[in-house]
Design an enzyme around this catalytic site. Structure first.
Site, short mmCIF file in Angstrom:
data_model
loop_
_atom_site.label_atom_id
_atom_site.label_comp_id
_atom_site.label_asym_id
_atom_site.label_seq_id
_atom_site.Cartn_x
_atom_site.Cartn_y
_atom_site.Cartn_z
N CYS A 119 0.73 -1.29 0.02
CA CYS A 119 0.00 -0.05 0.03
C CYS A 119 1.00 1.27 0.07
CB CYS A 119 -1.01 0.12 1.19
SG CYS A 119 -2.43 1.00 0.82
N HIS A 134 -3.79 -5.16 0.05
CA HIS A 134 -3.30 -5.74 1.58
C HIS A 134 -3.50 -6.95 1.55
CE1 HIS A 134 -3.26 -1.86 3.74
NE2 HIS A 134 -3.66 -1.32 2.77
N GLU A 160 -2.25 -8.78 3.87
CA GLU A 160 -2.60 -9.23 5.13
C GLU A 160 -3.86 -8.98 5.67
OE1 GLU A 160 -1.56 -6.27 4.36
OE2 GLU A 160 -2.97 -5.03 5.75
N1 LIG Z 1 -3.48 1.82 3.74
C1 LIG Z 1 -2.31 2.71 3.07
O1 LIG Z 1 -1.21 2.19 3.13
C2 LIG Z 1 -2.82 4.05 2.63
C3 LIG Z 1 -1.71 4.54 1.81
C4 LIG Z 1 -1.82 6.08 1.43
N2 LIG Z 1 -2.12 6.82 2.59
C5 LIG Z 1 -3.29 6.08 0.60
O2 LIG Z 1 -4.20 6.64 1.01
O3 LIG Z 1 -3.20 5.98 -0.42
#
Ligand SMILES: NC(=O)CC[C@H](N)C(=O)O
Length: 435
Positions: free
Chosen positions: A297, A381, A383
């Site tokens: 992410c 994600h 995880e």
């Molecule tokens: N879950 C995250 O790592 C989000 C990454 C970043 N803050 C976004 O909104 O794209």
């Protein structure tokens, strides 16, 4: 395939925009439309664009400002609310029934990680739901969602027409909002200075302040750059056999990189543009580090920025547990858990890098990889927590790759190691690149 995805996504977006959009008059508040417990204080979500959504307060009797974003996840509110990626955001749940299984106990696993939360406390600025379950039932519940929010100082509104609210956010994009508890909404004059929490370096606020080691007897040593890491990322790495050293987001990883068999870059809140130290460290690592790097992410965005990709903000982000991501090489589609507002612009791909995954809904980037070095990352994600565990194998694969590199280093010369792992052509390119 990709071009088809892109055409489809632009068709979807344009057809949505042209569809009959609900008309929102910013003067008339949207009244509560779901049951609010008698005696609850009135609460309002007021958007910077002027719309007001009224409901009943079931959390802390306090005001909060945050970027109003919506998630389509059906379960997992304890995990989402404690995910540091939501720092500075007001979470709007499209799933109407929230709170029905209460809040779990604070039991910990053998790595001293909370079993049912993704950090030690609620990270989001507030929550907006349509039908809060005042009564809850679950074998592992120890308190109500409302009590948890109240004692955590987090405001929570129920009874809201979240369909209208989400329709608005999809139409105009995620919007800065203020939650306040009180009979009448606050009169925000046109000169009101809306302080957007997401304009600050939120990663610096949630990252650990000092290094911490998990699973010290692990067979490979992985450095985790903590941009707001979710506990289940650490757990999956440890369960896969790694010793994990969690480092602050701006730690000088370059000077100690060779002590580690692999490097992992975590998720995190806010804009990746605030993480310049992390991006610069990754750029320096690219010049000499030859062991596996994996990002998730925010980690995908930082690896991409270090590689030379650009980043852009999605209109309303992808937040939910059924986001389809397609592997560009194999065309395999995986269903993923997602929570992000930014994405890598992969219309221009830097030399020696490649697109790895693409979102089947909107064509946005879902992952990148280096063509011959073991550097890769995904926007979704693996995880989960919450959401599907279909791609959790990617974390295990990363640890296995780290182990393979480590073992190979012991037994074989680099050339052989790279031949075996990368294939002779890529290996030859690598050797050239490393001259
Ligand atoms: N879950 C995250 O790592 C989000 C990454 C970043 N803050 C976004 O909104 O794209």
């Amino acid at each position: 395939m990709i071009s088809a995805l892109r055409t489809r996504s632009s068709f979807l977006l344009s057809s949505f925009k042209n569809s009959k959009q609900l008309r929102f008059s910013s003067s008339t508040p949207f009244k509560a439309i779901y049951p609010v417990q008698a005696g609850s204080a009135t609460a309002h979500l007021q958007l910077k664009t002027g719309e007001t959504f009224t409901g009943g307060s079931f959390g802390a009797n306090t005001a909060a400002i945050g970027e109003a974003v919506f998630t389509t996840s059906l379960v997992g509110y304890p995990e989402s609310m404690t995910d540091p990626s939501y720092k500075g955001q007001i979470i709007v749940f499209t799933q109407p029934l929230i709170g029905n299984y209460g809040v779990p106990s604070r039991s910990r696993d053998k790595f001293d990680l909370l079993n049912d939360f993704e950090s030690e406390q609620i990270q989001c600025a507030g929550i907006v739901v349509s039908d809060y379950s005042y009564k809850y039932s679950h074998w592992n519940a120890v308190e109500s969602l409302g009590d948890w929010c109240s004692r955590s100082g987090v405001p929570a509104i129920t009874g809201v027409d979240t369909r209208a609210l989400v329709h608005l956010l999809r139409g105009q994009g995620s919007t800065l909002g203020a939650i306040n508890v009180g009979k009448t909404p606050i009169e925000f004059g046109s000169d009101f200075k809306w302080k957007d929490p997401t304009s600050a370096n939120l990663v610096g606020q949630v990252s650990c302040k000092f290094p911490r080691v998990y699973n010290p007897n692990g067979e490979v040593n992985i450095a985790l750059i903590d941009c707001g890491v979710k506990y289940n990322m650490i757990r999956l790495l440890c369960e896969s056999g790694a010793k994990v050293t969690v480092l602050p987001w701006d730690y000088d990883i370059v000077s100690i990189a060779d002590k580690f068999d692999g490097i992992f870059i975590s998720n995190g809140p806010g804009s990746p543009s605030h993480c310049t130290p992390t991006i610069n460290n990754l750029r320096k690592l690219f010049t000499f580090y030859k062991k596996p790097i994996f990002g998730i992410c925010m980690g995908n965005q930082l690896l991409g920025l270090a590689a030379g990709f650009q980043v852009y903000k999605l209109p309303y982000g992808n937040r939910g547990h059924n986001q389809p991501a397609v592997n560009i090489d194999t065309n395999q589609c995986v269903i993923t858990s997602q929570n992000h507002g930014y994405a890598l612009d992969d219309s221009q791909v830097p030399e020696n890098w490649a697109r790895w995954y693409v979102n089947a809904n909107d064509g946005s980037n879902e992952g990148i990889k280096h063509k011959f070095l073991p550097f890769r990352s995904v926007q979704f994600h693996p995880e989960a927590c919450g959401g599907p565990n279909d791609t959790s194998y990617m974390v295990r694969d990363f640890v296995q790759t780290v182990l393979a590199f480590k073992e190979s280093e012991w037994r074989k010369s680099e050339a052989e190691m790279f031949d075996e792992y990368l294939g002779s052509e890529a290996s030859a390119k690598l050797q050239m690149a490393l001259q």
